[in-house]
Write a protein that holds these residues in place. Sequence first.
Motif, PDB file in Angstrom:
ATOM      1  N   LYS A 181       0.756   3.125 -18.146  1.00 10.86           N
ATOM      2  CA  LYS A 181      -0.301   2.150 -17.830  1.00 10.86           C
ATOM      3  C   LYS A 181      -0.123   1.746 -16.366  1.00 10.86           C
ATOM      4  O   LYS A 181       0.991   1.447 -15.945  1.00 10.86           O
ATOM      5  CB  LYS A 181      -0.152   0.934 -18.750  1.00 10.86           C
ATOM      6  CG  LYS A 181      -1.154  -0.171 -18.523  1.00 10.86           C
ATOM      7  CD  LYS A 181      -1.059  -1.212 -19.656  1.00 10.86           C
ATOM      8  CE  LYS A 181      -1.809  -2.480 -19.288  1.00 10.86           C
ATOM      9  NZ  LYS A 181      -0.985  -3.405 -18.518  1.00 10.86           N
ATOM     10  N   THR A 182      -1.207   1.771 -15.614  1.00 11.63           N
ATOM     11  CA  THR A 182      -1.137   1.422 -14.187  1.00 11.63           C
ATOM     12  C   THR A 182      -0.882  -0.071 -14.010  1.00 11.63           C
ATOM     13  O   THR A 182      -1.323  -0.884 -14.828  1.00 11.63           O
ATOM     14  CB  THR A 182      -2.457   1.802 -13.489  1.00 11.63           C
ATOM     15  OG1 THR A 182      -2.740   3.160 -13.830  1.00 11.63           O
ATOM     16  CG2 THR A 182      -2.346   1.705 -11.974  1.00 11.63           C
ATOM     17  N   TRP A 183      -0.171  -0.412 -12.938  1.00 13.39           N
ATOM     18  CA  TRP A 183       0.147  -1.819 -12.636  1.00 13.39           C
ATOM     19  C   TRP A 183      -1.105  -2.598 -12.239  1.00 13.39           C
ATOM     20  O   TRP A 183      -2.102  -2.016 -11.792  1.00 13.39           O
ATOM     21  CB  TRP A 183       1.189  -1.871 -11.513  1.00 13.39           C
ATOM     22  CG  TRP A 183       0.772  -1.076 -10.291  1.00 13.39           C
ATOM     23  CD1 TRP A 183       0.107  -1.544  -9.205  1.00 13.39           C
ATOM     24  CD2 TRP A 183       0.958   0.317 -10.067  1.00 13.39           C
ATOM     25  NE1 TRP A 183      -0.123  -0.536  -8.317  1.00 13.39           N
ATOM     26  CE2 TRP A 183       0.387   0.624  -8.818  1.00 13.39           C
ATOM     27  CE3 TRP A 183       1.563   1.361 -10.809  1.00 13.39           C
ATOM     28  CZ2 TRP A 183       0.391   1.924  -8.277  1.00 13.39           C
ATOM     29  CZ3 TRP A 183       1.561   2.645 -10.269  1.00 13.39           C
ATOM     30  CH2 TRP A 183       0.976   2.906  -9.015  1.00 13.39           C
ATOM     31  N   GLU A 184      -0.989  -3.927 -12.416  1.00 10.57           N
ATOM     32  CA  GLU A 184      -2.097  -4.793 -11.997  1.00 10.57           C
ATOM     33  C   GLU A 184      -1.859  -5.368 -10.607  1.00 10.57           C
ATOM     34  O   GLU A 184      -2.784  -5.671  -9.870  1.00 10.57           O
ATOM     35  CB  GLU A 184      -2.270  -5.946 -13.005  1.00 10.57           C
ATOM     36  CG  GLU A 184      -2.990  -5.504 -14.273  1.00 10.57           C
ATOM     37  CD  GLU A 184      -2.386  -6.098 -15.535  1.00 10.57           C
ATOM     38  OE1 GLU A 184      -1.765  -7.174 -15.459  1.00 10.57           O
ATOM     39  OE2 GLU A 184      -2.522  -5.461 -16.606  1.00 10.57           O
ATOM     40  N   GLN A 185      -0.579  -5.507 -10.279  1.00  6.13           N
ATOM     41  CA  GLN A 185      -0.214  -6.098  -8.992  1.00  6.13           C
ATOM     42  C   GLN A 185       0.988  -5.308  -8.486  1.00  6.13           C
ATOM     43  O   GLN A 185       1.914  -5.052  -9.261  1.00  6.13           O
ATOM     44  CB  GLN A 185       0.173  -7.560  -9.246  1.00  6.13           C
ATOM     45  CG  GLN A 185       0.351  -8.398  -8.028  1.00  6.13           C
ATOM     46  CD  GLN A 185       0.870  -9.806  -8.399  1.00  6.13           C
ATOM     47  OE1 GLN A 185       0.966 -10.172  -9.567  1.00  6.13           O
ATOM     48  NE2 GLN A 185       1.220 -10.571  -7.399  1.00  6.13           N
ATOM     49  N   VAL A 186       0.991  -4.922  -7.205  1.00  5.42           N
ATOM     50  CA  VAL A 186       2.105  -4.106  -6.703  1.00  5.42           C
ATOM     51  C   VAL A 186       3.388  -4.932  -6.650  1.00  5.42           C
ATOM     52  O   VAL A 186       4.441  -4.491  -7.107  1.00  5.42           O
ATOM     53  CB  VAL A 186       1.802  -3.520  -5.307  1.00  5.42           C
ATOM     54  CG1 VAL A 186       2.968  -2.675  -4.804  1.00  5.42           C
ATOM     55  CG2 VAL A 186       0.533  -2.683  -5.354  1.00  5.42           C
ATOM     56  N   GLY A 193       0.834  -1.201   0.000  1.00  4.24           N
ATOM     57  CA  GLY A 193       0.000   0.000   0.000  1.00  4.24           C
ATOM     58  C   GLY A 193       0.870   1.252   0.000  1.00  4.24           C
ATOM     59  O   GLY A 193       0.638   2.200  -0.763  1.00  4.24           O
ATOM     60  N   TYR A 194       1.899   1.227   0.863  1.00  4.21           N
ATOM     61  CA  TYR A 194       2.800   2.377   0.957  1.00  4.21           C
ATOM     62  C   TYR A 194       3.477   2.651  -0.384  1.00  4.21           C
ATOM     63  O   TYR A 194       3.460   3.770  -0.894  1.00  4.21           O
ATOM     64  CB  TYR A 194       3.849   2.126   2.046  1.00  4.21           C
ATOM     65  CG  TYR A 194       4.936   3.186   2.115  1.00  4.21           C
ATOM     66  CD1 TYR A 194       4.692   4.426   2.697  1.00  4.21           C
ATOM     67  CD2 TYR A 194       6.209   2.941   1.586  1.00  4.21           C
ATOM     68  CE1 TYR A 194       5.679   5.402   2.753  1.00  4.21           C
ATOM     69  CE2 TYR A 194       7.199   3.911   1.650  1.00  4.21           C
ATOM     70  CZ  TYR A 194       6.942   5.139   2.233  1.00  4.21           C
ATOM     71  OH  TYR A 194       7.915   6.104   2.282  1.00  4.21           O
ATOM     72  N   SER A 226       2.162   6.235  -7.240  1.00  3.19           N
ATOM     73  CA  SER A 226       1.079   7.052  -7.797  1.00  3.19           C
ATOM     74  C   SER A 226       1.473   8.514  -7.985  1.00  3.19           C
ATOM     75  O   SER A 226       0.814   9.253  -8.712  1.00  3.19           O
ATOM     76  CB  SER A 226      -0.147   7.015  -6.883  1.00  3.19           C
ATOM     77  OG  SER A 226      -0.519   5.695  -6.668  1.00  3.19           O
ATOM     78  N   GLU A 227       2.535   8.933  -7.315  1.00  5.01           N
ATOM     79  CA  GLU A 227       2.983  10.321  -7.483  1.00  5.01           C
ATOM     80  C   GLU A 227       3.767  10.499  -8.781  1.00  5.01           C
ATOM     81  O   GLU A 227       4.125  11.610  -9.157  1.00  5.01           O
ATOM     82  CB  GLU A 227       3.861  10.740  -6.286  1.00  5.01           C
ATOM     83  CG  GLU A 227       3.070  10.837  -4.992  1.00  5.01           C
ATOM     84  CD  GLU A 227       3.939  11.196  -3.801  1.00  5.01           C
ATOM     85  OE1 GLU A 227       5.008  11.807  -3.979  1.00  5.01           O
ATOM     86  OE2 GLU A 227       3.540  10.836  -2.672  1.00  5.01           O
TER      87      GLU A 227
END
Length: 652
Positions: free
Chosen positions: A58-63, A45-46, A52-53
């Motif tokens: 393309k956004t990731w699917e899994q961190v 989460g951190y 995100s900054e």
Amino acid sequence: MSDIKSVLVENRSFPPSREFSESSRVASTEEYEALYKRADEDPEGYWSEVASELHWHKTWEQVLHWELPDAKWFVGGETNLAYNCLDHQITKGLGDKTAILFEGEPGDVRKLSFSELHAEVCRFSNALLGMGVVSGDRVAIYLPMIPEAAIAMLACARIGAIHSVIFGGFSAGSLSDRIADAGISTVITADGGYRRGSVLELKKNVDEALEKTPVERVIVVQRCKNEVNWDNERDHWYHDLMAAASSEHQAPALDSEHPLFILYTSGTTGKPKGILHTTGGYMCGVYQSTKLVFDIKDDDIFWCTADVGWITGHSYVVYGALLNGTTTLMYEGAPNHPEPDRFWELIAKHKATILYTAPTAIRAFMRWGDTWPDKHDLSSLRLLGTVGEPINPAAWEWYRERIGGNRCPIVDTWWQTETGSIMVSPLPGAIATKPGSCTRALPGVSIKIVNREGQPCDTNAGGFLVIDKPWPSMLRTIYGDHERFTKTYFGEIDGVYFAGDGARCDEDGYFWVMGRVDDVINVSGHRLSTMEVESALVSHPQVAEVAVVAKPDALKGQVIVAFVTPMGGVETSDALAIELRQHVAKEIGALARPEEIRFADALPKTRSGKIMRRLLRDLASGTKVQGDVTTLEDASVLSALAAQHDEDSDEA
Ligand code: 7RM
């Protein structure tokens, strides 16, 4: 791995003194602890908040995908590091802000705004593409500390080519080894670089290296108008390519795990390791650590004095600063040219606000005397940093008083080529400092001190520093040798990353790093392996056998002492010692030149034939040989060596 006890030294502990930094980002110990706890309980989460900054195509699917020892961060995400350093800053309105503030050793100054740097990087990206360099190609960068070094790195990152920066102080031989190991297609170099008033012959070294390991093309930046040999088929002037290239280039979306760079660093064997970092995770690690540790402000002039040939130059001269939209100061030359106040002159002239340098440099400045810094107005500084080796409290106090005017907090940052970004450091304004301690782990980083079995050590007891959770900017492999990666970093202590350092944790949870527990030595903050130096020495025709050890040194931290058994019939002499020292400088680079050569008819060995390095270390540092010598095969060897040392010290 050797016995931890051998590296433990007594450290004085100072009462914590709170460092104030007005309106710091993390404003108190409580805030730091809350942030740390939050990150520790939910690292994914951190780190996704950090990511995100930044800009993602393309956004990731899994961190995180973690299968020890293999980490994948921001899986499925696509981004571009150079886009984040440049285009993204321009979008935020920083186009006209100075990105690179450069001063050459002769005193020439160049300023590149984010827009200008963007245009140069786009041009060079197009030039590389035009010559056939494609995503995934390995490109070596062997340049002085000039803006073109950053431009070349950023252009590679932009098109997905993997850069491997090689420090300009390395020899043709070291260059050639790295070119072969990485399978380099393209070398970017210069006709020369300025160092202490003379010209470093970089192109000449490249020509020599390429005799053994040819590449497809060489790009040459003209820095010194120095005459160079030319191969019309292979060599291209940088300025010709740039003049012909367009300044428009769309940054492609690259996979988060796309390889970003390979940087060679010394390990325990003779062969340097090609540390591989990838795009998305490295970007998040350097972005966040720069922001928190240096508590970046909009008007900062950030001066990290490291050469881009080292990880500190990668992460903090170039990527970390630019990702934060910060002006980075780049200086080409020596700290004592033309006089020992060059650094202080630079700070006063360019109004640097942050100085990040190595303890060995601080000790040299101390030695040169207070009159040099005292001549200059250093009031622009608001924060000081150190990196590369433990800092002795006396140097820490001098730095704080003479350079920081008792006003600037000091961040002592512990990290490694392998960690990619700072792992342990005070946050200014939030964590009280103790001279000699790198204090506490950054949020999202989990450090433990454990014994060989992986059990946590008691308070203040020496142990091994490990990282027990994956972090975004961790190395992904040793290029071309994944097995060595697994064995070196995850094979020593079960289930955790083994850093190779000995450390302890005190009653306040502060870390005190003591130094390496393996055969890696630290000369002036530069990593070398004893075996690397040994291989260089045995390649000399008059050398039969050699053992290299480190000896503590007040200025350089450690220096190299080589015990050499010459070939039968060879007369030992001072001239031979000088020649051997020179030989190492030629084989590896001047930074590896032994301080001392000691000739011996034989080296002390155990019955099974192992060289007893512990004894040699004691001999080298002039301490009484300690501990068990009953396994020593021929005790007369030791007494002969010891006698030789006594003679030496009588002379001194
Ligand atoms: C950044 C860098 C890494 C080795 C590391 C340590 C030593 C680095 C500190 C330190 C005590 C520090 N990368 N080291 N920083 N020791 N306090 N603040 O130096 O890969 O070249 O070296 O350097 O032994 O393992 S590196």
